[in-house]
Design an enzyme around this catalytic site. Structure first.
Site, mmCIF file in Angstrom:
data_model
loop_
_atom_site.group_PDB
_atom_site.id
_atom_site.type_symbol
_atom_site.label_atom_id
_atom_site.label_comp_id
_atom_site.label_asym_id
_atom_site.label_seq_id
_atom_site.Cartn_x
_atom_site.Cartn_y
_atom_site.Cartn_z
ATOM 1 N N LYS A 127 -8.861 -7.290 8.556
ATOM 2 C CA LYS A 127 -7.737 -6.364 8.588
ATOM 3 C C LYS A 127 -8.314 -4.958 8.741
ATOM 4 C CE LYS A 127 -4.291 -4.353 5.619
ATOM 5 N NZ LYS A 127 -4.047 -4.149 4.196
ATOM 6 N N GLY A 158 0.715 1.827 -1.686
ATOM 7 C CA GLY A 158 0.738 1.994 -3.135
ATOM 8 C C GLY A 158 1.996 2.664 -3.672
ATOM 9 N N ALA A 202 1.929 -2.589 3.099
ATOM 10 C CA ALA A 202 1.964 -1.303 2.387
ATOM 11 C C ALA A 202 3.382 -0.829 2.123
ATOM 12 C CB ALA A 202 1.221 -0.199 3.131
ATOM 13 N N GLY A 203 3.588 -0.421 0.898
ATOM 14 C CA GLY A 203 4.847 0.200 0.521
ATOM 15 C C GLY A 203 5.836 -0.740 -0.144
ATOM 16 N N ASN A 234 0.471 -5.789 -2.786
ATOM 17 C CA ASN A 234 -0.631 -5.651 -3.740
ATOM 18 C C ASN A 234 -0.216 -4.784 -4.935
ATOM 19 O OD1 ASN A 234 -4.211 -5.146 -3.371
ATOM 20 N ND2 ASN A 234 -3.020 -5.085 -5.215
ATOM 21 N N THR A 235 0.036 -3.504 -4.675
ATOM 22 C CA THR A 235 0.329 -2.594 -5.789
ATOM 23 C C THR A 235 1.568 -3.039 -6.568
ATOM 24 O OG1 THR A 235 -0.622 -0.797 -4.496
ATOM 25 C CG2 THR A 235 0.699 -0.170 -6.391
#
Lengths: 257, 422
Positions: free
Chosen positions: A98, A159, A185-186, A207-208
């Site tokens: 990635k 994040g 993301a986001g 993830n976050t």
């Protein structure tokens, strides 16, 4: 069973799970449970975390049989990303990569131009390349030409847990690009992941959202369920949503012969 | 000067100085006219075009911490993005009663950006020669401590011992003596460090862009320079001799390091030398504006306070207690949510345990501020005459293994390295 045919194809590989799990920002001891509860078949990891001699190497915590998706975080240009990808291969992380190229330490927004260059180089070297990018149709087309296996547009700053701030632009990519579109993301909540899948995204990466939740494995399970629900809704075809009012039961044009 | 300490509390005469040295020292201390212009560059010092100094000084001069009220702080805590004015409110005395709320929000920001990971590193002092007279420092040239400079074999021996403990990030330090610890010598140390560690930081005297580029080429990744105090008037009274006296050259060190290709830079004032609220503001703005100019740079902040130093027992640090330090760090975190924050072993274990759960992203372990004493400190041999004296006393003496276990026990994920050399 028609369900069996619903697979996520990335390069030469097929996956039944559409949840790509991140492994950063939480305790290594939770990785295994998160993978299992997420039902994830792909897990991302930062090459810079794997590149260690420390007693706890993240690679030792990832269950066997899960496809590793090493990312090039830390790279500031295409050259650095290519070097990190090669290192990932040397570390035994396989051929998936990635691409993450950031020239901004504050928002960590991807550098689309450099990402195209790195994609071209790594695809030529036989990698299955998944580029993380800012959702721009022209760039997405260039990435297809460069040999990407999927396109990974961001939903919101990494994040931030802000969800699909770029929904309209991601929708354009879904509509116009043949490759799988994976929101990266986001995404901060399962409901947002579900919506991305309903829109037609091929997969969601998170993830976050997990790392900052109170219970990482439980949140992994919540995401799995939301992503499956969104996928099923997409395949079923969402019912129409009326902008306002109700539909007349007698059509306005009923008098026409 | 607010709550800055009196300079007379910091100055001390060490035993063993020659009458001539003592006379010169006293002259420097008592007669400002015999001291060099604190704003004038010395020959060989590179001058770069940068307006950051003026902006930081202007902001500092305009800042009046007493102007802020509880209502200002309450309003600030409602804001999504913390502005410079918000930062000033958070650093003011009016914010003290809101410390818990600041900490809650700071913690959320830290988790959002760094999750529960905490990096661990160790400093390695390779020399303690110094040509500067900074009145508060144990390494100053009028303090007749045991001076030492490790040779390459000795450096490698120290590194072997440290690397064996599992450490992967090292911070190399020297005293500030360009003539004894030259740039090439530091380059040799970087090259050795690259053999044993994944990430190499430097905390040495400020240098020119081409020298930073040279050290980057030999393996250094990031540069730490402490400005000590951004208050030029106070700086002038505390840094009486040597190249360190040149305030603007020191200020621009981080920018020159980035121009030379370093990946990251770290900032700090030594809190307690002047009004700590103003110095904290200046530190944060220095980092903030430099990151805007170099958006790819990794930015981190440290937060040293004055501690007792060798040969001088009765230093009275400025009035900054743990609560104030915590307030400063929370304000840093809210204003610069993406910045690394390092908390050194000058602070106690209990403070570091608490602060890693709120703002800190990096802590040191296995620390010695002496020279060449890792063998004895890591239990491999007994202490010898061949060790150089320490710069200051540390408070938290935990080893890497102990720190690792303690962080894990707090629910945090220790990380020894998160870096690919590219």
């Amino acid at each position: 069973m028609p369900e069996d045919k619903d697979k996520l194809i990335l390069g030469d590989s097929a996956f039944t799970s559409r949840f790509i799990l991140g492994s950063g920002k939480y305790s290594l001891s939770l990785v295994k449970a998160a993978v299992e509860d997420a039902g994830a078949q792909i897990i991302t990891l930062s090459v810079r975390r794997a590149n260690t001699q420390e007693k706890e190497n993240i690679l030792d915590y990832i269950p066997k049989g899960v496809t590793l998706l090493p990312n090039t975080s830390g790279a500031r240009d295409a050259k650095e990303a290519v070097r990190i990808a090669r290192l990932a291969r040397e570390l035994g992380c396989g051929d998936f990569v990635k691409i993450e190229i950031m020239r901004d330490t504050k928002y960590l927004l991807p550098d689309n131009q450099e990402t195209i260059k790195a994609t071209e180089q790594l695809a030529a070297e036989g990698f299955t390349v998944l580029p993380y990018m800012y959702p721009d149709l022209n760039v997405a087309r260039d990435l297809v030409k460069a040999g990407a296996a999927a396109i990974m547009p961001l939903g919101a700053p990494i994040g931030s847990n802000k969800g699909l701030a770029t929904a309209d632009f991601i929708q354009i990519l879904i509509d116009e690009i043949e490759l799988p579109i994976i929101v990266d993301a986001g995404i901060g909540a399962p409901s947002q992941a579900c919506r991305a899948m309903e829109m037609g995204c091929a997969a969601v990466m998170a993830n976050t959202a997990l790392a900052t939740s109170g219970d990482v494995p439980r949140m992994a399970r919540a995401f799995r369920l939301a992503i499956e629900a969104g996928r099923e809704a997409y395949r079923a075809g969402l019912g129409r949503v009326l902008a306002r009012g109700a539909a007349a039961s007698d059509p306005l044009t009923g008098f026409l012969r | 000067m607010g709550n800055a300490p009196k300079r007379s509390d910091l100055i001390f005469d060490a035993a063993g100085l020659s009458p001539a040295a003592l006379a010169r020292k006293h002259q420097l201390e008592r007669d400002p006219s015999c001291r060099a212009d604190v704003m004038a560059y010395l020959p060989g010092m590179e001058v770069i075009e940068s307006d950051l100094k003026d902006r930081v000084r202007a902001a500092m001069a305009a800042y009046d911490p007493s102007r802020y009220t509880a209502a200002d702080v309450r309003r600030t805590l409602e804001h999504n993005r913390i502005s410079i004015d918000d930062l000033q409110a958070l650093l003011s005395p009016a914010a003290a009663p809101f410390l818990e709320r600041m900490a809650e929000r700071a913690r959320a920001e830290t988790v959002r950006h760094f999750g529960n990971t905490v990096y661990i590193f160790t400093p390695l002092y390779i020399a303690n020669h110094c040509e500067n007279y900074c009145v508060y420092c144990g390494f100053n040239c009028y303090n007749p401590i045991r001076r030492m400079k490790l040779d390459k074999e000795q450096i490698e021996r120290e590194m072997e011992i440290i690397a064996k403990s599992g450490m992967e990030e090292i911070l190399l330090l020297t005293g500030e003596s360009r003539s004894v610890s030259g740039v090439e010598y530091i380059g040799d140390a970087c090259e050795l460090a690259r053999k044993y560690f994944r990430l190499v930081g430097l905390e040495v005297y400020p240098m020119n862009t081409d020298e930073y580029r040279y050290l980057r080429g030999r393996g250094a990744d990031y540069v730490t320079v402490f400005q000590e105090t951004y208050d030029v008037e106070q700086y002038e009274k505390l840094h009486l001799l040597g190249h360190k006296r040149v305030w603007p050259y020191r200020f621009d060190a981080q920018e020159r390091a980035l121009m030379g290709g370093m990946r990251g830079v770290a900032f700090s004032a030594l809190l307690g030398l002047s009004d700590f609220r103003k110095d904290a503001l200046a530190t944060a703005l220095h980092a903030y504006w430099l990151q805007r100019k170099y958006p790819e740079a990794e930015i981190s902040l440290s937060c040293p306070r004055l501690r007792p130093i060798t040969n001088h027992a009765d230093v009275r640090p400025g009035e900054i207690g743990e609560r104030e330090l915590c307030q400063v760090l929370c304000a840093y975190r809210l204003f610069l949510p993406f910045a690394g924050i390092t908390v050194s072993s000058r602070e106690s274990a209990s403070f570091r345990n608490g602060i890693t759960k709120i703002v800190a992203t990096k802590v040191s372990a296995g620390v010695s501020t002496g020279i060449g004493d890792h063998a004895s400190k890591y239990g491999e041999e007994s202490a010898s005459e061949k060790e150089g004296d320490e710069q200051f006393e540390i408070s938290d003496a935990r080893s890497l293994a102990k720190m690792y276990a303690d962080l894990t026990g707090e629910g945090l994920q220790p990380v020894l390295n998160d870096y690919v050399y590219v």
